[in-house]
Design an enzyme around this catalytic site. Structure first.
Site, PDB file in Angstrom:
ATOM      1  N   VAL A 134       0.832  -1.201   0.000  1.00  0.00           N
ATOM      2  CA  VAL A 134       0.000   0.000   0.000  1.00  0.00           C
ATOM      3  C   VAL A 134       0.868   1.254   0.000  1.00  0.00           C
ATOM      4  O   VAL A 134       1.699   1.439   0.892  1.00  0.00           O
ATOM      5  CB  VAL A 134      -0.938   0.026   1.229  1.00  0.00           C
ATOM      6  CG1 VAL A 134      -1.804   1.276   1.210  1.00  0.00           C
ATOM      7  CG2 VAL A 134      -1.807  -1.224   1.272  1.00  0.00           C
ATOM      8  N   GLU A 192       0.073  -0.669 -15.707  1.00  0.00           N
ATOM      9  CA  GLU A 192       0.150  -2.118 -15.529  1.00  0.00           C
ATOM     10  C   GLU A 192      -0.071  -2.794 -16.882  1.00  0.00           C
ATOM     11  O   GLU A 192      -0.642  -2.199 -17.806  1.00  0.00           O
ATOM     12  CB  GLU A 192      -0.960  -2.581 -14.563  1.00  0.00           C
ATOM     13  CG  GLU A 192      -0.895  -1.998 -13.171  1.00  0.00           C
ATOM     14  CD  GLU A 192      -0.042  -2.832 -12.222  1.00  0.00           C
ATOM     15  OE1 GLU A 192       0.380  -3.945 -12.591  1.00  0.00           O
ATOM     16  OE2 GLU A 192       0.212  -2.354 -11.101  1.00  0.00           O
ATOM     17  N   ASP A 203      -6.554  -1.451  -8.646  1.00  0.00           N
ATOM     18  CA  ASP A 203      -5.338  -1.509  -7.832  1.00  0.00           C
ATOM     19  C   ASP A 203      -5.482  -0.656  -6.569  1.00  0.00           C
ATOM     20  O   ASP A 203      -5.196  -1.104  -5.456  1.00  0.00           O
ATOM     21  CB  ASP A 203      -4.157  -1.027  -8.689  1.00  0.00           C
ATOM     22  CG  ASP A 203      -2.940  -0.684  -7.869  1.00  0.00           C
ATOM     23  OD1 ASP A 203      -2.224  -1.614  -7.468  1.00  0.00           O
ATOM     24  OD2 ASP A 203      -2.716   0.524  -7.602  1.00  0.00           O
ATOM     25  N   LYS A 207      -5.857  -1.648  -2.346  1.00  0.00           N
ATOM     26  CA  LYS A 207      -5.141  -1.013  -1.224  1.00  0.00           C
ATOM     27  C   LYS A 207      -6.122  -0.473  -0.188  1.00  0.00           C
ATOM     28  O   LYS A 207      -5.935  -0.647   1.018  1.00  0.00           O
ATOM     29  CB  LYS A 207      -4.248   0.098  -1.769  1.00  0.00           C
ATOM     30  CG  LYS A 207      -3.143  -0.422  -2.709  1.00  0.00           C
ATOM     31  CD  LYS A 207      -2.482   0.706  -3.483  1.00  0.00           C
ATOM     32  CE  LYS A 207      -1.439   0.167  -4.469  1.00  0.00           C
ATOM     33  NZ  LYS A 207      -0.980   1.183  -5.438  1.00  0.00           N
TER      34      LYS A 207
END
Lengths: 428, 428
Positions: A134, A192, A203, A207
């Site tokens: 994170v 990505e 993503d 987190k």
């Protein structure tokens, strides 16, 4: 505590190489701090021949990460492969089953299987640490789990995908449309392999779900993160928001409400002068709010070899020092299943719509809003172009439900052209 | 680990009462996180009769903090009395000698006696934790000691005295002179009983010396913090600095140079748009820079009952969890004595001087600077008033020694009226 901590590193991308580089250059420094040395015993990656810029000769090579995870002379597996199924998951499970601690940067894996993995680790008396998962180099897991352990947390939020923040700030500074900046980001290698992980907020949502678990003592529940990406943000909205004193950020927010746990990852307006509003480029920022401490803001690099490796090292030094704690800050079996709440927390909204040039048009829009119980804080109408005029409205606090009701009623007025844009304004 | 952690609290001012309040209201939450409950056994303060807004009946009362420190049924002493000699020191020493861990908010005590206390504690197998001593509720000791343990630190800096930052920002926003805002701050209760601790930079200097010790593995050396207070900052310099895009902050900086450890606590100019420049009022900010992670910025409340108590609780939960580490991040006997360096790191400077209205005056000033090897980056001359004109100069990087040499040569030019003002511009 003089025996070295023996580790195996699974995954030798930029972060894995970064971890090895730190251990190779800062060995004595880290040993002084950790009270013992940290020794790499073996490594594992797909391609043995690739030059990674760090010498690997001193380490045993395991082509299979699961074999690495079962290596008898290893105390801790550092998992840097990524992916929420397959090899990474197998390796973690094997590591725990064979009595090893785990350090991972794998947010996707923990977002999907964190509860099961934490239960397994705690049953085996092992720890799973994930500082690198994170906000990259920012020690936010530590700050939340340990630094704020005396607080009832009230809200956690953050800009935790540097690529999205890069795209949004670059759109503003260069005046370029989303598609063009997206392409730029792709060419710069910021995205990505599957760019939806970035721009759809997945993503960052992973987190957020991890932070929410720690903050509220709840089981990770990524499935109930309300996800909205940045693909629909236009340069026009970025400019109009700026006119009203705001910036648009892909902002994750988790808070416990009377109706349950609300987790949102969506483009929001924040005051341009606030720390979040000031955040430029790929930098990350996390805001932690607790009843005793008030608001803590952490800012730093959210990605990259050095910062992510720094976070991995923080976990390794903790384990070397004997600092052991449950994965999500309290035993996994005591984590509750939160009731998911959507759109429970009211907020002011930014509305942009194209108003047809007819007498009484604005009054009709205002009436529709009023009928849904929405009152207007500020409004700005621009000049007409092609028979329509942009109108910006900042509402007083309202719910998303009321807003959707009003937006559904706009077409019947016949004065609103196209689809209106509605963005939440988060109080920061 | 199911036995409760038994604590004694010495000092029941606002922070002490805050700690008791958190433990009284969040007992189960903290027990879930810490893996055991934290129980207050006894408390100690000067005045037993004062109403502190929290019930004290459940706790034994010790009128003598040293007796509290020796109490046989206590595991940890929380020292919140303050002062770097006398009762606080006696109590800490007694606690360590009788086998207790220590949590303290006492920056002055650690700045003066940290090395001796750390040695004593480590010899006795005890820990001293002091999250609350630096930057209030911001978990900066944890971030530095643990979160950045894989980094060779390159620089630590911060705005760590909220009162000074309040005074400087209030001077700017209200356009009031120092003396007036100082008086305001006194009436608001923002100043220490001895206000020199705040405005002369002593309190912030204490904090800086503690961060420097952890960052660079050196023995605390408060005596070599180069201290300069805010008392000489004028509203005119605040305004002129703003004209050039800067804000003035009482900024502490510690960095290891080729010539030794440089520790400075002095008013500096920072870019107005930087996170430090944006910092308003009593909020604190600490910037940690390491070779792997780059720059981490932490922002939060630097004082107050809730935030400071939150930091104390972080230390207590760590101890309850069994997270033990040396006071300054590595064993005190391994900390080196750094060679103190003063003015080793060159920087650009802001110079303000009153130029007499004579032909060639500016050229004479420029020549004096050039003779000391100082080149000018930017200059601005304002209109003449009463025969003199303010001139602002931003130099390129230079040393304080060269600058002092030039300033000593100004009088001989007979074109500079009064004393010039020179302030360092710190790159943030």
């Amino acid at each position: 505590m003089t025996a070295p901590l023996r580790i195996g590193v699974a995954g030798l991308g930029t972060v894995g190489a970064g971890v090895l580089r730190i251990l190779q250059t800062h060995g004595p420094l880290i040993a002084a701090r950790a009270g013992r040395s940290i020794e790499v015993v073996a490594v594992s990656a797909r391609d043995r021949s690739r030059d990674r810029g760090v010498p690997l000769e001193a380490y045993a090579w395991e082509s299979d990460p699961v074999a690495l995870a079962r290596h008898p002379d290893i105390d801790v597996i550092v998992e840097l492969m990524g992916g929420h199924e397959g090899a990474a998951k197998d390796a973690l499970e094997a590591a725990i089953a064979s009595g090893k601690d785990v350090v991972t940067a794998n947010k996707a894996l923990l977002a999907h299987h964190g509860q099961a993995l934490a239960l397994a680790a705690e049953e085996a008396g092992r720890v799973i640490r994930f500082e690198a998962a994170v906000a990259g180099g920012i020690p936010v897991i530590k700050a939340l789990t340990e630094g704020m352990a005396g607080n009832q947390m009230t809200r956690v939020m953050g800009v935790m995908n540097g690529t999205c923040n890069y795209i949004l700030t670059r759109m503003e500074s260069a005046g370029l449309p989303y598609e063009e900046v997206f392409e730029e980001a792709r060419q710069l290698g910021y995205l990505e392999a599957d760019p939806r992980l970035d721009v759809d907020g997945i993503d960052a949502g992973h987190k957020l779900s991890l932070l929410a678990s720690i903050a509220f003592g709840t089981q990770v529940d990524f499935d109930h993160v309300d996800l909205e990406g940045i693909g629909s943000i236009t340069i026009e909205d970025i400019r109009r928001a700026a006119d009203m004193g705001f910036r648009i950020k892909l902002l994750g927010v988790a808070q416990m409400t009377g109706r349950g746990l609300e987790q949102r990852m969506q483009p929001c307006l924040v005051p341009a002068t606030s720390p979040l509003g000031q955040l430029q480029g790929g930098t990350n920022m996390v805001v932690l709010e607790g009843d005793a401490v008030g608001q803590i803001v952490l800012r730093g690099p959210g990605a990259g070899a050095g910062p992510t490796a720094s976070a991995v090292l923080s976990d390794l030094v903790d384990i070397a020092r004997g600092n052991r704690l449950p994965t999500f800050g309290q035993p996994a079996m005591t984590l509750t299943r939160a009731r998911p709440a959507q759109a429970a927390v009211p907020a002011p909204y930014y509305l942009r719509l194209q108003l047809v040039d007819k007498p009484g048009a604005l009054a009709k829009v205002a009436r529709v809003l009023g009928d849904s119980g929405i009152s207007i804080d500020r409004m700005r109408q621009y000049g007409h172009e092609d028979g329509t005029a942009p109108v910006l409205i900042v509402t007083h606090k309202t719910t998303r439900i009321a807003l959707d009701e009003a937006m559904a009623a706009f077409p019947a007025t016949a004065v609103v052209a196209g689809d209106p844009v509605a963005l939440r304004i988060e109080a920061v």
